[in-house]
Motif scaffolding. Sequence first.
Motif, mmCIF file in Angstrom:
data_model
loop_
_atom_site.group_PDB
_atom_site.id
_atom_site.type_symbol
_atom_site.label_atom_id
_atom_site.label_comp_id
_atom_site.label_asym_id
_atom_site.label_seq_id
_atom_site.Cartn_x
_atom_site.Cartn_y
_atom_site.Cartn_z
ATOM 1 N N GLY A 88 0.811 -1.206 0.000
ATOM 2 C CA GLY A 88 0.000 0.000 0.000
ATOM 3 C C GLY A 88 0.847 1.259 0.000
ATOM 4 N N PHE A 89 0.357 2.275 -0.718
ATOM 5 C CA PHE A 89 1.039 3.564 -0.820
ATOM 6 C C PHE A 89 0.327 4.566 0.075
ATOM 7 N N THR A 90 1.046 5.112 1.047
ATOM 8 C CA THR A 90 0.447 6.047 2.008
ATOM 9 C C THR A 90 0.677 7.507 1.638
ATOM 10 N N GLY A 91 1.308 7.762 0.511
ATOM 11 C CA GLY A 91 1.518 9.142 0.075
ATOM 12 C C GLY A 91 2.784 9.730 0.675
ATOM 13 N N THR A 92 2.707 10.960 1.147
ATOM 14 C CA THR A 92 3.893 11.632 1.694
ATOM 15 C C THR A 92 4.059 11.383 3.190
ATOM 16 N N GLY A 93 3.272 10.493 3.749
ATOM 17 C CA GLY A 93 3.429 10.204 5.170
ATOM 18 C C GLY A 93 2.399 9.217 5.650
ATOM 19 N N GLY A 94 2.610 8.722 6.888
ATOM 20 C CA GLY A 94 1.677 7.797 7.493
ATOM 21 C C GLY A 94 2.102 6.356 7.461
ATOM 22 N N GLY A 95 3.341 6.082 7.021
ATOM 23 C CA GLY A 95 3.776 4.698 6.860
ATOM 24 C C GLY A 95 4.557 4.112 8.021
ATOM 25 N N TYR A 96 5.178 4.936 8.856
ATOM 26 C CA TYR A 96 5.981 4.411 9.965
ATOM 27 C C TYR A 96 5.058 4.100 11.150
ATOM 28 N N VAL A 97 4.241 3.084 10.985
ATOM 29 C CA VAL A 97 3.196 2.754 11.955
ATOM 30 C C VAL A 97 3.002 1.240 12.007
ATOM 31 N N GLU A 98 2.261 0.797 13.017
ATOM 32 C CA GLU A 98 1.896 -0.622 13.111
ATOM 33 C C GLU A 98 0.629 -0.942 12.333
ATOM 34 N N HIS A 99 -0.244 0.055 12.159
ATOM 35 C CA HIS A 99 -1.489 -0.116 11.414
ATOM 36 C C HIS A 99 -1.676 1.114 10.527
ATOM 37 N N ALA A 100 -1.792 0.885 9.221
ATOM 38 C CA ALA A 100 -1.865 2.000 8.273
ATOM 39 C C ALA A 100 -3.192 2.000 7.541
ATOM 40 N N VAL A 101 -3.751 3.180 7.355
ATOM 41 C CA VAL A 101 -4.949 3.359 6.535
ATOM 42 C C VAL A 101 -4.513 3.814 5.149
ATOM 43 N N VAL A 102 -5.010 3.130 4.126
ATOM 44 C CA VAL A 102 -4.600 3.394 2.751
ATOM 45 C C VAL A 102 -5.841 3.386 1.853
ATOM 46 N N PRO A 103 -5.969 4.348 0.928
ATOM 47 C CA PRO A 103 -7.071 4.289 -0.050
ATOM 48 C C PRO A 103 -6.999 2.986 -0.836
ATOM 49 N N VAL A 104 -8.128 2.347 -1.064
ATOM 50 C CA VAL A 104 -8.112 1.039 -1.709
ATOM 51 C C VAL A 104 -7.518 1.109 -3.114
ATOM 52 N N GLU A 105 -7.625 2.271 -3.778
ATOM 53 C CA GLU A 105 -7.039 2.368 -5.123
ATOM 54 C C GLU A 105 -5.514 2.446 -5.083
ATOM 55 N N GLN A 106 -4.943 2.607 -3.888
ATOM 56 C CA GLN A 106 -3.488 2.634 -3.733
ATOM 57 C C GLN A 106 -2.955 1.334 -3.132
ATOM 58 N N VAL A 107 -3.756 0.272 -3.236
ATOM 59 C CA VAL A 107 -3.397 -1.025 -2.669
ATOM 60 C C VAL A 107 -3.301 -2.048 -3.792
ATOM 61 N N GLN A 108 -2.280 -2.908 -3.723
ATOM 62 C CA GLN A 108 -2.170 -4.004 -4.683
ATOM 63 C C GLN A 108 -1.865 -5.305 -3.959
ATOM 64 N N GLU A 109 -2.543 -6.361 -4.377
ATOM 65 C CA GLU A 109 -2.332 -7.667 -3.766
ATOM 66 C C GLU A 109 -0.967 -8.223 -4.173
ATOM 67 N N LEU A 110 -0.317 -8.905 -3.248
ATOM 68 C CA LEU A 110 0.999 -9.465 -3.504
ATOM 69 C C LEU A 110 0.885 -10.898 -4.022
ATOM 70 N N PRO A 111 1.723 -11.261 -4.979
ATOM 71 C CA PRO A 111 1.700 -12.642 -5.472
ATOM 72 C C PRO A 111 2.352 -13.589 -4.476
ATOM 73 N N GLU A 112 2.017 -14.859 -4.593
ATOM 74 C CA GLU A 112 2.687 -15.881 -3.788
ATOM 75 C C GLU A 112 4.185 -15.850 -4.080
ATOM 76 N N GLY A 113 4.974 -15.982 -3.028
ATOM 77 C CA GLY A 113 6.422 -16.026 -3.204
ATOM 78 C C GLY A 113 7.117 -14.695 -3.050
ATOM 79 N N LEU A 114 6.338 -13.594 -2.911
ATOM 80 C CA LEU A 114 6.942 -12.280 -2.720
ATOM 81 C C LEU A 114 6.746 -11.864 -1.265
ATOM 82 N N THR A 115 7.837 -11.604 -0.563
ATOM 83 C CA THR A 115 7.740 -11.209 0.830
ATOM 84 C C THR A 115 7.313 -9.756 0.965
ATOM 85 N N ALA A 116 6.797 -9.425 2.143
ATOM 86 C CA ALA A 116 6.432 -8.036 2.417
ATOM 87 C C ALA A 116 7.660 -7.137 2.332
#
Length: 316
Positions: A88-116
């Motif tokens: 997920g893309f949080t824009g210019t901030g909001g990523g250094y957290v334990e739980h992040a809110v992200v617009p669904v259009e800025q989210v992409q599912e990860l394929p099997e075999g790719l780590t976080a």
Amino acid sequence: MRAIEIRSFGSPDGLAVAELPVPEPGAGEVLIAVEAIGVGGVDAVIRRGTLGGYGFREGHVPGSEVAGVVSGVGAGVDESWVGRRVWGFTGTGGGYVEHAVVPVEQVQELPEGLTAQAAVALGGSGVVAHFGLAHARFAAGESVLVRGAAGSIGLLTVQLAARGGASEVAVTTSAPERGDRLRALGATRVLDRAGTGGSGFDVIIDVVAGPDLPVFLDKLAPNGRMVTVGVVAGYPPADFGMTLLGAFQRSLSFATFSSDTVDPAARDAVRSGQFEAAARGELAAVVHEVLPLDAAALAHHRMDAGEVFGRIVLTP
């Protein structure tokens, strides 16, 4: 939840742990239980305070990309997102957290075999590398110089230029051992940070900018194109355009590039393809080091010292 705030701009020591409430996803948003956080060059630029005109204030939570598992959705979002592994893309901030809110259009599912961890080393940088080369109108058979090749954008640009049929992929870097690692990823020529001895490039992709940018403009071949995709060394001199005018008969071009200008569907398609390629082992997502979230200041100290090859990843 724990988060990292900028308590004061300047030194990495201005980063501090804070306790914030777990956010609620609003309409069109998802909540991600974060497993990995990418520490990017833009985070360091914001933390230094050099982008004050963009409205950043003390208390800002840096971080532009995360990966983890969707744990909740807001109104209007399909419930089937819950439980999926995503980037997920949080824009210019909001990523250094334990739980992040992200617009669904800025989210992409990860394929099997790719780590976080691999996802946050690749997700934002790979798109910039791909479209940065396209913005420079790079074509097979042309020579490319990647300035600042040891960062995540630079490393992916090297790989994509090599895969795209570049006649030469030159890089600037700070140490011989880094040159060896860059050669393994597709570089064919290694220069020092000043680019000593290099010239006549059709394309230069510049992650660095800063006071030496005019020096690299002069390394372009006739009809050469330079695209700056980052400013990790700060802004260039105000009169850097005089270099272009002084070389008028060589028809040189200079441009900046931000992935914000890319059509979202095209951007997402490229990122999805890169995630799949990385999962197959065809594209390297280079992680320099994995540190706990509380060590964000240490991560920034290492970036400022030029120690990082690839991307540092934080984990909550």
